[in-house]
Structure formats: structure tokens, C-alpha cells
Enzyme design. Structure first.
Site, mmCIF file in Angstrom:
data_model
loop_
_atom_site.group_PDB
_atom_site.id
_atom_site.type_symbol
_atom_site.label_atom_id
_atom_site.label_comp_id
_atom_site.label_asym_id
_atom_site.label_seq_id
_atom_site.Cartn_x
_atom_site.Cartn_y
_atom_site.Cartn_z
ATOM 1 N N ASN A 37 -2.992 -6.271 -6.225
ATOM 2 C CA ASN A 37 -4.137 -7.143 -6.505
ATOM 3 C C ASN A 37 -5.015 -6.410 -7.513
ATOM 4 O OD1 ASN A 37 -6.274 -5.582 -5.054
ATOM 5 N ND2 ASN A 37 -4.972 -6.069 -3.302
ATOM 6 N N ASP B 113 14.376 -3.818 1.385
ATOM 7 C CA ASP B 113 13.016 -3.299 1.275
ATOM 8 C C ASP B 113 12.890 -2.578 -0.073
ATOM 9 O OD1 ASP B 113 10.701 -1.784 1.438
ATOM 10 O OD2 ASP B 113 11.094 -1.080 3.476
ATOM 11 N N ILE B 114 11.961 -3.005 -0.892
ATOM 12 C CA ILE B 114 11.843 -2.433 -2.245
ATOM 13 C C ILE B 114 11.480 -0.946 -2.200
ATOM 14 C CG2 ILE B 114 9.407 -3.003 -2.684
ATOM 15 C CD1 ILE B 114 10.416 -3.972 -5.516
ATOM 16 N N THR C 271 4.955 -14.561 -4.211
ATOM 17 C CA THR C 271 5.548 -15.494 -3.238
ATOM 18 C C THR C 271 5.165 -15.198 -1.788
ATOM 19 O OG1 THR C 271 7.578 -14.206 -2.899
ATOM 20 C CG2 THR C 271 7.574 -15.795 -4.729
ATOM 21 N N ASP D 246 2.683 -4.262 -1.544
ATOM 22 C CA ASP D 246 1.646 -3.298 -1.908
ATOM 23 C C ASP D 246 1.407 -2.306 -0.769
ATOM 24 O OD1 ASP D 246 -0.360 -2.227 -3.450
ATOM 25 O OD2 ASP D 246 -1.781 -3.885 -3.173
#
Ligand code: AR6
Length: 169
Positions: free
Chosen positions: A24, A10-11, A123, A34
């Protein structure tokens, strides 16, 4: 010399100077990476995004560009927001996906960030085929001159991890 590392996970759990967000144009949040960044990072990030929309980016952040905010409660100093291109009707503009990586590194250099975590931009919701996105991401990072010492691609699942691992060879 930039080292490229791959991590599955998980980033929002990474400890780095800067975390790249697959945002976006609105900069006002969404799903995927995001949503996760804003959830864990807290309201400070959204406040800065709103300020950007009220100033430099009145019409939103164009696809392929990047801009930084604070990172709130993330274990990072900055979030670098970039907007990936959408894959539509069996195609997308690869130069825009390359530009996301190049511009994020340029912003990282301006900030003085030395470790930067990237997700697999475009992706998810934006539908870019994983193998192709991995190739563009790895090639672009390899070709971009930068003072960033570590680029860490943080891949959410096995499939994404393996696609990036194939590119690294
Ligand atoms: N950590 C790492 N990778 C993740 C995480 C996470 N926490 N969550 C998802 N991924 P996406 P996009 C992977 O959809 O395609 C948003 O709504 C995911 O499996 O986050 O560029 C924005 O607001 C996929 O491989 O980004 C935009 O509207 C990759 O991250 C739109 O989605 C990217 O998926 C951007 O779409």
C-alpha cells in the site's frame, strides 16, 4: 523473450531475483502478501521502506508505481513494492493495474533481475475481480519489452491459479 510461468503457492517461498509485493502507499506493511513478505523477510525490508518514506516518497508510493528494497531473509535479492488500485463501487482503473506490472518490470530491468515473482496484485484486500486482474496482468507482461527472462505468477489458491491459467491458454 520472457517466459511466463504459473505456480500455486506462497510467494515468500520462491527462489527468484526479485519478489513483487502488493503493497500500500504507506510502504509500512499490511496484510496479505505484504504482511507475509515482511514476516518472512525480516526487519531489513521495513527499514529500507522507512528510509524511502523519509526521502523520495515522503507522501507514500503512488498507485501504479514501483520501488525496490533489499529482500532481507527471502531467497531473493530484491523486493519490488508496487501499489495496486482499489476496486470500488463495481469499478477500478485498469490502466493503474497495468502500470503496476509495467513499472515493476522497469524496476527489475534497472536492477538487472532476470527472474521475477508476481502475486495477483489487487485481487485480495483491494477487491479486484480475479478474471479481470489475471487478464490485465498477463496481457501487460506479454506487451512489455523487458530483459526479464522469467515472470512467475505465484497464485495462492486454486481459483487464482485457474484464472491465470485461462489467460495463458
Ligand atoms: N503468496 C502468494 N499470494 C498470496 C499470499 C502469499 N503469501 N498471501 C495472499 N496472497 P493482497 P491487494 C494472494 O490482499 O489486493 C495489504 O494489506 C491473495 O489471495 O495481498 O493488492 C497491503 O498492505 C490475493 O489473491 O493484495 C495493502 O493494504 C493476492 O495475493 C493491500 O493488502 C493479493 O492479495 C493490498 O491489497
Amino acid at each position: 523473450m520472457t517466459t511466463i510461468r504459473l505456480v500455486q503457492g506462497d510467494i515468500t517461498r520462491q527462489s527468484v531475483d526479485a519478489v513483487v509485493n502488493a503493497a500500500n502507499s504507506s510502504l509500512l506493511g499490511g496484510g496479505g502478501v505484504d504482511g507475509a513478505i515482511h514476516r518472512r523477510g525480516g526487519p531489513e525490508i521495513l527499514d529500507e521502506c522507512r528510509a524511502l518514506r523519509a526521502s523520495r516518497y515522503g507522501k507514500g508510493l503512488p498507485t501504479g508505481q514501483a520501488v525496490a528494497t533489499a529482500a532481507g531473509k527471502l531467497d531473493a535479492r530484491w523486493v519490488i513494492h508496487t501499489v495496486g488500485p482499489v476496486w470500488q463501487g463495481g469499478r477500478g482503473d485498469p490502466s493503474l493495474l497495468a502500470s503496476c506490472h509495467r513499472e515493476a518490470l522497469r524496476v527489475a530491468d534497472e536492477l538487472g533481475a532476470r527472474t521475477v515473482a508476481f502475486p495477483a496484485i489487487s485481487t485480495g484486500v483491494y477487491g479486484w475481480p480475479l478474471e479481470d486482474a489475471a487478464r490485465i496482468a498477463v496481457e501487460t507482461v506479454r506487451e512489455t519489452p523487458t530483459d526479464v527472462e522469467e515472470v512467475r505468477f505465484v497464485l495462492f489458491d486454486d481459483r487464482a491459479y485457474e484464472a491465470f491459467a485461462r489467460q495463458l491458454g
